[in-house]
Design an enzyme around this catalytic site. Structure first.
Site, PDB file in Angstrom:
ATOM      1  N   GLN A 255      60.032  67.539  13.255  1.00  0.00           N
ATOM      2  CA  GLN A 255      60.108  67.790  11.806  1.00  0.00           C
ATOM      3  C   GLN A 255      61.510  68.235  11.371  1.00  0.00           C
ATOM      4  O   GLN A 255      61.782  68.321  10.173  1.00  0.00           O
ATOM      5  CB  GLN A 255      59.100  68.864  11.394  1.00  0.00           C
ATOM      6  CG  GLN A 255      57.654  68.427  11.532  1.00  0.00           C
ATOM      7  CD  GLN A 255      57.228  67.381  10.509  1.00  0.00           C
ATOM      8  OE1 GLN A 255      57.936  67.093   9.536  1.00  0.00           O
ATOM      9  NE2 GLN A 255      56.062  66.793  10.715  1.00  0.00           N
TER      10      GLN A 255
ATOM     11  N   ASN B 299      55.385  71.874  11.377  1.00  0.00           N
ATOM     12  CA  ASN B 299      54.963  70.791  10.489  1.00  0.00           C
ATOM     13  C   ASN B 299      54.077  71.278   9.337  1.00  0.00           C
ATOM     14  O   ASN B 299      54.093  70.699   8.265  1.00  0.00           O
ATOM     15  CB  ASN B 299      54.219  69.716  11.285  1.00  0.00           C
ATOM     16  CG  ASN B 299      53.278  70.277  12.322  1.00  0.00           C
ATOM     17  OD1 ASN B 299      53.687  71.042  13.199  1.00  0.00           O
ATOM     18  ND2 ASN B 299      52.012  69.929  12.223  1.00  0.00           N
TER      19      ASN B 299
ATOM     20  N   CYS C 133      47.362  64.476  11.826  1.00  0.00           N
ATOM     21  CA  CYS C 133      46.644  64.152  13.051  1.00  0.00           C
ATOM     22  C   CYS C 133      45.332  64.901  13.115  1.00  0.00           C
ATOM     23  O   CYS C 133      44.420  64.510  13.821  1.00  0.00           O
ATOM     24  CB  CYS C 133      47.495  64.517  14.259  1.00  0.00           C
ATOM     25  SG  CYS C 133      49.205  64.086  14.011  1.00  0.00           S
TER      26      CYS C 133
HETATM   27  C1  PLP Z   1      55.867  68.732  15.026  1.00  0.00           C
HETATM   28  C2  PLP Z   1      55.386  67.383  15.422  1.00  0.00           C
HETATM   29  N1  PLP Z   1      55.449  67.003  16.704  1.00  0.00           N
HETATM   30  C3  PLP Z   1      55.029  65.799  17.120  1.00  0.00           C
HETATM   31  C4  PLP Z   1      54.497  64.894  16.239  1.00  0.00           C
HETATM   32  C5  PLP Z   1      54.028  63.564  16.751  1.00  0.00           C
HETATM   33  O1  PLP Z   1      54.994  62.590  16.496  1.00  0.00           O
HETATM   34  P1  PLP Z   1      54.601  61.030  16.514  1.00  0.00           P
HETATM   35  O2  PLP Z   1      53.770  60.788  15.300  1.00  0.00           O
HETATM   36  O3  PLP Z   1      55.929  60.316  16.468  1.00  0.00           O
HETATM   37  O4  PLP Z   1      53.903  60.776  17.791  1.00  0.00           O
HETATM   38  C6  PLP Z   1      54.398  65.242  14.886  1.00  0.00           C
HETATM   39  C7  PLP Z   1      53.765  64.298  13.919  1.00  0.00           C
HETATM   40  O5  PLP Z   1      53.086  64.702  13.006  1.00  0.00           O
HETATM   41  C8  PLP Z   1      54.855  66.518  14.467  1.00  0.00           C
HETATM   42  O6  PLP Z   1      54.776  66.903  13.194  1.00  0.00           O
END
Ligand code: PLP
Length: 382
Positions: free
Chosen positions: A179, A151, A325
């Site tokens: 992603q 990401n 996040c």
């Molecule tokens: C690589 C990756 N995994 C998991 C997630 C989490 O996904 P969600 O926002 O649908 O919980 C994200 C979100 O930024 C992400 O970029």
């Protein structure tokens, strides 16, 4: 002020066709898909169709798709569900240092409860070398979880090779493809994985909905117990409007991904070339070729990525210092540090992530704004 949105790895706008597909399920088609009467069966049809649409995009069978609340839940289901199902006396999980927190945190939690965990390192381009995985596998390894595309920097892992290494040793393989799905072709059989996570809001679908592919015959211990929904793999009345939206987004992605990726790739090249020309000293991070078509991560030596991001925001450009996040979190990007960057370099990074609706005019505006911001801050200090 017209804003330019270059943060599609954080989330994407809902596509108009997706909203159109969802609307009936927010109004008249409100039934519970588990009800046997007419209202329930209308809803059931929407659920079944969405399952087919999601399965088609990743070349899975519809019954291998389990709907859930998004990428985070899918990753938790895969990691906790596999370890709890197959456990053993002292289970061992292998992941990488550049995973999303939605993989790292469940692994950390398992570690605090006696599970062994190994975090594989990456090359300076962000790839996990298959040999590292081969060396880390042990007789008690239960699960390998390595993302398909990162990401922060967009690097695409050599996942077919990594999954082949796990398969040779009979170890379960999960990939966080949140992603990747909808941006690059994803084929679960060609990848050779047992489980794959995807999320609606990264591909023009709604937030709070996602799915996990679970290969036929692979058993996961369910994390949510209750009703018998999703073939007893995830209890709870389905988020039908969200699921229908996810299905529509997947169908649309299957139709437009080729053209969208080509356009994004050429705009990304434009962005990269212009930034390198206008800001000598700027460096790009991630793999130059094996990279998502929409992601460019750069280091602006001597400047704080967060300050640059905030000034760009003031100029109408939404970019990011890394995973949404963790923003608001003063820690530098652990992804860049794992790739060999110093703390200062990692703090000087900025991520641009494009979407299918991004235009060349927006790229030119973003470059101009960044050049002005860098000048205001006294220039790069390589
Ligand atoms: C690589 C990756 N995994 C998991 C997630 C989490 O996904 P969600 O926002 O649908 O919980 C994200 C979100 O930024 C992400 O970029």
């Amino acid at each position: 002020m017209d804003r330019v949105y270059l943060d599609h790895n954080a989330t994407t706008p809902l596509r108009a066709q997706v909203l159109g597909a969802m609307e009936p399920y927010l109004r008249g088609t409100f039934g519970n898909p588990s009800s046997l009467h007419w209202h329930g069966q209308q809803a059931r049809r929407g659920l079944d169709r969405a399952r087919e649409q999601v399965a088609a995009l990743i070349h899975a069978r519809p019954e291998e798709i389990v709907f859930c609340s998004g990428g985070t839940e899918a990753n938790n289901m895969a990691i906790r569900g596999t370890v709890e199902q197959r456990g053993g006396a002292s289970p061992h999980v292998i992941t990488s240092a550049v995973e999303h927190q939605a993989v790292l945190r469940p692994c950390q939690d398992l570690a605090s409860r006696g599970c062994q965990t190994t975090h594989l390192g990456v090359t300076p381009l962000g790839e996990v070398p298959p040999q590292e995985l081969r060396d880390a596998l042990a007789s008690d390894t239960t699960l390998v979880s390595i993302m398909l595309a990162n990401n922060d920097v967009g690097t695409i892992q050599p996942l077919e090779e990594l999954a082949a290494v796990a398969r040779e040793r009979g170890v379960a393989m999960h990939t966080d493809a949140v992603q990747a799905v909808g941006r690059i072709p994803v084929d679960v059989r060609a990848l050779g994985v047992d489980m794959l996570s995807l999320s609606g809001h990264k591909l023009g679908g709604p937030k709070g909905v996602g799915a996990i592919y679970v290969r036929r015959g692979f058993h996961l211990r369910p994390q949510l117990l209750g009703g018998g929904q999703e073939r007893r793999r995830r209890a709870g009345t389905e988020n039908l409007p969200g699921i229908v939206g996810l299905g529509a987004a997947c169908e649309l992605a299957a139709e437009t991904m080729g053209a969208d990726s080509a356009r994004m790739r050429s705009l990304l090249e434009l962005l990269e070339t212009r930034l390198l020309a206008e800001l000598p000293g700027l460096r790009t991070n991630g793999h130059p070729r094996r990279r998502l078509p929409n992601t460019l991560n750069v280091t602006l030596p001597g400047l704080s990525g967060e300050d640059v991001m905030l000034l760009l925001d003031g100029a109408g450009i939404s970019a990011s210092v890394g995973s949404a996040c963790s923003s608001g979190d003063p820690e530098p990007s652990y992804v860049l540090i794992a790739m060999g960057a110093s703390e200062d370099q990692a703090r000087s990074s900025l991520r641009f992530s494009l979407g299918p609706e991004t235009t060349a005019a927006e790229i030119h505006r973003a470059v101009k704004a960044l050049v002005e911001v860098v000048e205001t801050m006294g220039g790069l200090r390589p």
